[in-house]
Enzyme design. Structure first.
Site, PDB file in Angstrom:
ATOM      1  N   LYS A 158       0.718  -1.176  -0.004  1.00  0.00           N
ATOM      2  CA  LYS A 158       0.137   0.137  -0.047  1.00  0.00           C
ATOM      3  C   LYS A 158       0.857   1.034   0.033  1.00  0.00           C
ATOM      4  CE  LYS A 158      -4.317  -1.483   2.553  1.00  0.00           C
ATOM      5  NZ  LYS A 158      -4.928  -1.169   3.673  1.00  0.00           N
ATOM      6  N   ARG A 291     -12.876  13.859   8.728  1.00  0.00           N
ATOM      7  CA  ARG A 291     -13.818  14.634   8.175  1.00  0.00           C
ATOM      8  C   ARG A 291     -15.163  13.732   8.220  1.00  0.00           C
ATOM      9  NH1 ARG A 291     -14.872  11.504   3.933  1.00  0.00           N
ATOM     10  NH2 ARG A 291     -13.056  10.416   2.768  1.00  0.00           N
TER      11      ARG A 291
END
Length: 448
Positions: A158, A291
């Site tokens: 990743k 968020r």
């Protein structure tokens, strides 16, 4: 409390914030590109400012233009929505430097969680369970080979700065590792300007579970349960539901308390989501989104709270309006993301809406910025709406979703609505027995 808020976003999420502000008696300022001059968020806001041409880089990502819009309108705070600048620590710092308030977490927390290696190290130190993997970035293939043998295959490579599935490659065996390692680095460099990668154990059949947390920025925090986001295509969520069909009340309480305690200890402020892979009764941290999530309405439905209102209150220095004891899930909620895309290729399908009819009735919510005659521009994300349903239990929510989908009309463009009609006929979706790989495999057999 603020007198006026600028919404640094577009589409349905901009409308979502404007509506919350209006209910709180707060003025709203919409910013828009020239391509969005006729957009619904511009029409609904109390004021609007054009901040640039269609390109997002020259408008919705334009720091000086957004700050200037605050100055000319007298807005005291900026709500970023999701996407665009919502997790940009540099922008948050600039907002603070101009003596404005960013409605969200502090720059340091965005920075920590924006780097996946640092985020994992931080969460591990805070007692949050993590996927086995490398302790940090992997500098070369020789190191990757050695670590691969220690972690065990299959594993996934990743990108440290990754997102949206880019810079992510699977190596099922040691023979596949070199290609996966080099390809992930190249993709990461091209997409993010950073070729650092790390290794994680690949889980064969996990679900994607995320826990909604909310911090007051003063050492207090709560959790609002979990959402199951396992129905994904190319690492993009398609359908989300809460509570998770596979999570027991005891598991919910345990992982929720762990997450709330973690964000409380770092003094986190506002909404956040801690994402996990879940397999065989175990949670494994993968990332934290600092968020509001696209899928926040399903949490709002079952907990009866307004997360955007709470974001604004906390950013203004007010305490949380609820305690953990106040939060108890009721019923079941499901959200489907409706995109302007042509099936089976899922290619973008911008164009003019010739007819739009939103569904209604008990337990049905539609978050969308569509209207008859609106022309969807080709410059932005293809999400055009979210259909959210709430029922007393999962079967009722599914029945309500089926009914609402039948009422929803979006003519003039291609959309992903047919996908949801088809999914609601599958045994896996009806029973809730699916993993993060199920949808890709189903699409390969039925659509793609």
């Amino acid at each position: 409390m603020f007198n006026k808020i600028l919404v640094a976003n577009r589409g349905e999420i901009a409308l979502r914030v404007i509506r919350a502000a209006r209910e709180m008696g707060i003025g709203s300022v919409a910013v828009h590109s020239t391509a969005d001059a006729d957009a619904m968020h511009v029409r609904m806001a109390d004021e609007s400012v054009c901040i640039g041409p269609p390109s997002a880089a020259q408008s919705y990502l334009n720091f000086p233009a957004i700050i200037s819009a605050c100055e000319v309108t007298g807005a005291q705070a900026i709500h970023p929505g999701y996407g665009f600048l919502s997790e940009n620590a540099q922008f948050v710092q600039i907002v603070e430097d101009h003596e404005l308030t960013f409605i969200g977490p502090r720059a340091e927390h965005i920075r920590i969680m924006g780097d996946k290696i640092t985020a994992k190290e931080t969460m591990k130190a805070l007692g949050v369970p993590c996927v086995p993997g490398s302790e940090g970035g992997v500098p070369d293939f020789a190191t990757a080979k050695r670590l691969g043998a220690e972690i065990g295959f299959p594993l996934i490579v990743k990108a440290t700065a990754g997102g949206g599935g880019r810079g992510m490659k699977l190596a099922r065996t040691e023979a596949e590792l070199e290609r996966a390692f080099q390809t992930a680095r190249a993709e990461a460099k091209a997409a993010f300007g950073n070729d650092e990668v790390y290794l994680e154990k690949y889980l064969g059949a996990p679900r994607h579970i995320e826990v909604q947390v909310f911090g007051d920025g003063k050492g207090g925090a709560v959790h609002l349960g979990e959402r199951d986001c396992s129905l994904q295509r190319r690492h993009q969520k398609v359908l989300e539901e809460a509570p998770g069909p596979s999570i027991s009340p005891e598991q919910r309480a345990r992982i929720g308390a762990t997450c709330a305690e973690a964000v409380a200890r770092i003094g986190y402020a506002g909404a956040g989501t801690i994402e996990f892979l879940y397999e065989d009764g175990q949670f494994y941290f993968i990332e934290m989104n600092t968020r509001l999530q696209v899928e926040h309405p399903v949490t709002e439905a079952i907990y009866g709270v307004d997360l955007v209102r709470e974001q604004i209150r906390v950013a203004a220095g007010e305490p949380l309006s609820f305690t953990q004891a106040d939060l108890s899930p009721r019923g079941h909620a499901i959200e489907v993301r409706i995109n302007a895309e042509k099936l089976p290729s899922f290619s973008p399908s911008p164009g003019r809406i010739t007819q739009y009819h939103a569904p209604g009735g008990l337990g049905v919510r539609i978050d969308s910025a569509l209207y008859d005659g609106y022309r969807i521009p080709p410059y932005y994300d293809s999400l055009i709406g979210k259909l959210i349903v709430h029922g007393r239990d999962r079967p009722e929510a599914l029945a309500r979703l089926d009914r609402a989908l039948g009422e929803l009309i979006v003519d003039g463009i291609d959309t992903t609505l047919p996908l949801f009609h088809a999914l609601l006929k599958t045994d896996a979706v009806i029973t809730g027995d699916y993993t993060i790989h199920w949808l890709e495999e189903w699409l390969a057999r039925n659509l793609e």
